[in-house]
Scaffold this motif. Structure first.
Motif, PDB file in Angstrom:
ATOM      1  N   ALA A   1      32.656  33.354  40.909  1.00 10.57           N
ATOM      2  CA  ALA A   1      33.429  32.628  39.904  1.00 10.57           C
ATOM      3  C   ALA A   1      34.809  33.262  39.802  1.00 10.57           C
ATOM      4  N   GLY A   2      35.808  32.440  39.478  1.00  8.38           N
ATOM      5  CA  GLY A   2      37.162  32.965  39.431  1.00  8.38           C
ATOM      6  C   GLY A   2      38.015  32.300  38.368  1.00  8.38           C
ATOM      7  N   LEU A   3      39.083  32.993  38.008  1.00 11.00           N
ATOM      8  CA  LEU A   3      40.070  32.499  37.054  1.00 11.00           C
ATOM      9  C   LEU A   3      41.438  32.939  37.551  1.00 11.00           C
TER      10      LEU A   3
ATOM     11  N   SER B   1      65.599  32.872  40.775  1.00 11.69           N
ATOM     12  CA  SER B   1      66.429  34.069  40.757  1.00 11.69           C
ATOM     13  C   SER B   1      67.620  33.867  41.682  1.00 11.69           C
ATOM     14  N   ARG B   2      68.558  34.795  41.652  1.00 11.04           N
ATOM     15  CA  ARG B   2      69.725  34.686  42.528  1.00 11.04           C
ATOM     16  C   ARG B   2      69.365  34.921  43.989  1.00 11.04           C
ATOM     17  N   PHE B   3      68.172  35.488  44.230  1.00 16.33           N
ATOM     18  CA  PHE B   3      67.721  35.731  45.600  1.00 16.33           C
ATOM     19  C   PHE B   3      66.928  34.558  46.167  1.00 16.33           C
ATOM     20  N   GLY B   4      66.547  33.614  45.306  1.00 17.70           N
ATOM     21  CA  GLY B   4      65.764  32.471  45.737  1.00 17.70           C
ATOM     22  C   GLY B   4      64.692  32.133  44.717  1.00 17.70           C
ATOM     23  N   ASN B   5      63.992  31.038  44.948  1.00 21.10           N
ATOM     24  CA  ASN B   5      62.898  30.643  44.074  1.00 21.10           C
ATOM     25  C   ASN B   5      61.593  31.282  44.552  1.00 21.10           C
ATOM     26  N   GLY B   6      60.647  31.425  43.627  1.00 24.27           N
ATOM     27  CA  GLY B   6      59.384  32.038  44.012  1.00 24.27           C
ATOM     28  C   GLY B   6      58.299  31.788  42.992  1.00 24.27           C
ATOM     29  N   TRP B   7      57.260  32.595  43.062  1.00 19.15           N
ATOM     30  CA  TRP B   7      56.137  32.449  42.151  1.00 19.15           C
ATOM     31  C   TRP B   7      55.468  33.800  41.929  1.00 19.15           C
ATOM     32  N   ALA B   8      54.792  33.914  40.790  1.00 18.29           N
ATOM     33  CA  ALA B   8      53.955  35.069  40.473  1.00 18.29           C
ATOM     34  C   ALA B   8      52.559  34.548  40.155  1.00 18.29           C
ATOM     35  N   GLU B   9      51.553  35.320  40.543  1.00 21.67           N
ATOM     36  CA  GLU B   9      50.187  34.826  40.409  1.00 21.67           C
ATOM     37  C   GLU B   9      49.211  35.987  40.272  1.00 21.67           C
ATOM     38  N   VAL B  10      48.185  35.798  39.459  1.00 23.00           N
ATOM     39  CA  VAL B  10      47.062  36.731  39.361  1.00 23.00           C
ATOM     40  C   VAL B  10      45.785  35.928  39.550  1.00 23.00           C
ATOM     41  N   ASP B  11      44.977  36.328  40.524  1.00 24.68           N
ATOM     42  CA  ASP B  11      43.751  35.612  40.876  1.00 24.68           C
ATOM     43  C   ASP B  11      42.588  36.600  40.793  1.00 24.68           C
ATOM     44  N   ALA B  12      41.707  36.421  39.809  1.00 31.62           N
ATOM     45  CA  ALA B  12      40.589  37.343  39.585  1.00 31.62           C
ATOM     46  C   ALA B  12      39.271  36.649  39.889  1.00 31.62           C
ATOM     47  N   LYS B  13      38.357  37.391  40.514  1.00 34.00           N
ATOM     48  CA  LYS B  13      37.057  36.829  40.880  1.00 34.00           C
ATOM     49  C   LYS B  13      35.952  37.853  40.650  1.00 34.00           C
ATOM     50  N   VAL B  14      34.766  37.348  40.327  1.00 37.55           N
ATOM     51  CA  VAL B  14      33.570  38.172  40.236  1.00 37.55           C
ATOM     52  C   VAL B  14      32.477  37.479  41.037  1.00 37.55           C
ATOM     53  N   GLY B  15      31.744  38.258  41.823  1.00 43.28           N
ATOM     54  CA  GLY B  15      30.692  37.696  42.656  1.00 43.28           C
ATOM     55  C   GLY B  15      29.384  38.442  42.472  1.00 43.28           C
ATOM     56  N   HIS B  16      28.292  37.766  42.777  1.00 42.11           N
ATOM     57  CA  HIS B  16      26.965  38.367  42.672  1.00 42.11           C
ATOM     58  C   HIS B  16      26.195  38.103  43.956  1.00 42.11           C
ATOM     59  N   VAL B  17      25.681  39.177  44.565  1.00 49.24           N
ATOM     60  CA  VAL B  17      24.856  39.086  45.768  1.00 49.24           C
ATOM     61  C   VAL B  17      23.401  39.114  45.328  1.00 49.24           C
ATOM     62  N   SER B  18      22.670  38.049  45.629  1.00 53.29           N
ATOM     63  CA  SER B  18      21.360  37.832  45.018  1.00 53.29           C
ATOM     64  C   SER B  18      20.328  38.896  45.372  1.00 53.29           C
ATOM     65  N   GLU B  19      20.117  39.143  46.654  1.00 56.68           N
ATOM     66  CA  GLU B  19      19.005  40.001  47.065  1.00 56.68           C
ATOM     67  C   GLU B  19      19.189  41.449  46.621  1.00 56.68           C
TER      68      GLU B  19
ATOM     69  N   ALA C   1      21.209  42.366  44.203  1.00 59.13           N
ATOM     70  CA  ALA C   1      21.610  42.366  42.789  1.00 59.13           C
ATOM     71  C   ALA C   1      22.888  43.175  42.584  1.00 59.13           C
ATOM     72  N   VAL C   2      23.862  42.952  43.454  1.00 53.82           N
ATOM     73  CA  VAL C   2      25.133  43.665  43.408  1.00 53.82           C
ATOM     74  C   VAL C   2      26.212  42.739  42.856  1.00 53.82           C
ATOM     75  N   PHE C   3      27.008  43.250  41.921  1.00 58.18           N
ATOM     76  CA  PHE C   3      28.194  42.550  41.438  1.00 58.18           C
ATOM     77  C   PHE C   3      29.430  43.157  42.094  1.00 58.18           C
ATOM     78  N   TYR C   4      30.376  42.313  42.477  1.00 58.41           N
ATOM     79  CA  TYR C   4      31.651  42.823  42.962  1.00 58.41           C
ATOM     80  C   TYR C   4      32.786  42.107  42.241  1.00 58.41           C
ATOM     81  N   TYR C   5      33.904  42.813  42.109  1.00 59.61           N
ATOM     82  CA  TYR C   5      35.033  42.329  41.330  1.00 59.61           C
ATOM     83  C   TYR C   5      36.304  42.435  42.167  1.00 59.61           C
ATOM     84  N   LYS C   6      37.143  41.411  42.067  1.00 60.54           N
ATOM     85  CA  LYS C   6      38.405  41.400  42.806  1.00 60.54           C
ATOM     86  C   LYS C   6      39.511  40.827  41.931  1.00 60.54           C
ATOM     87  N   ALA C   7      40.706  41.369  42.086  1.00 52.18           N
ATOM     88  CA  ALA C   7      41.881  40.816  41.414  1.00 52.18           C
ATOM     89  C   ALA C   7      43.073  41.006  42.339  1.00 52.18           C
TER      90      ALA C   7
END
Length: 246
Positions: A140-142, A150-168, A170-176
């Motif tokens: 799942a993610g948000l 800006s004077r250097f050009g146009n752009g974007w900023a972004e934060v993408d966070a995710k959490v995952g679960h491995v069933s067998e 029972a491990v959770f992992y987190y990413k941002a």
């Protein structure tokens, strides 16, 4: 004892596999792809222990053989509607016979009228930590994103966070992943990404991934970048890729 040792080894390999999963560095996590629009990327990455990797690249002699990891990444998105995006996020490491394939569905949360963009995501798939093995993963993610000028050009900023679960296991992992992109010209885009992650309650890692994307035509772009660990990660590496959008 042998079975316990094997389980510990498999769990350790799984942690390495999960920590290596990286999102492609295009502006898209918080933005819907758009109805009928497609984006796809194919990347090749190679990295190893920092000192040995730099020595190998510069031709310096070393008594320690370089142990590097190579990875092929595949990613695509297709806009089912103006607010709903379907995609695939996968990678494969041929030498280690490890990899992952996740199908996901992303939905835009906020109206497109304001400066901020928000989205949520759910994905399911498998992760392979060796030959002939595979476990189910749910993710799942948000994400948040915002464009800027800006004077250097146009752009974007972004934060993408995710959490995952491995069933067998029972491990959770987190990413941002925090990304800053700058369209320096109509054809050149500079990207700086900070990748953070952790497995369960183990110490997390941090990695920097700067890259340059060069548009070659109306639909095709090429990417060249670097990978450098900054916390609990002493690796360095290279990344090359191609993008297709229409």
């Amino acid at each position: 004892m042998h079975e316990i040792g094997s389980m510990v080894l498999l769990r350790f390999i799984l942690c390495l596999v999960l920590l290596g999963v990286a999102l492609p560095a295009e502006a898209g996590g918080a933005w819907p792809r758009g109805k009928g629009k497609f984006f796809g990327s194919l990347t090749w990455s190679s990295w190893g222990e920092y000192a040995g990797y730099i020595a190998a690249l510069t031709g310096q002699s070393t008594t320690t053989p370089l142990e590097s990891t190579e990875e092929i990444g595949t990613y695509f998105e297709y806009g089912l509607s103006d607010r709903l995006t379907f995609g695939l996020d996968g990678y494969h490491r041929p030498a280690a016979t490890t990899g992952s394939t996740i199908l996901f569905l992303r939905a835009a949360l906020a109206p497109a009228s304001g400066p901020n963009r928000y989205s949520t995501e759910i994905g399911v798939g498998t992760i392979r930590d060796g030959p002939g093995t595979g476990q189910q993963v749910i993710r799942a993610g948000l994400a948040w994103g915002r464009g800027y000028e800006s004077r250097f050009g146009n752009g974007w900023a972004e934060v993408d966070a995710k959490v995952g679960h491995v069933s067998e296991d029972a491990v959770f992992y987190y990413k941002a992943d925090a990304t800053l992109g700058l369209n320096r010209t109509d054809r050149n885009t500079w990207i700086l990404q900070l990748q953070l992650g952790a497995i369960d309650d183990n110490p997390g890692y941090a990695r920097l991934a700067p890259s340059l994307v060069r548009r070659l035509g109306n639909r095709f772009s090429v990417e060249a970048g670097l990978l450098a660990g900054v916390q609990n990660d002493n690796s360095a590496g290279l990344k090359l890729g191609g993008w297709l959008d229409f």
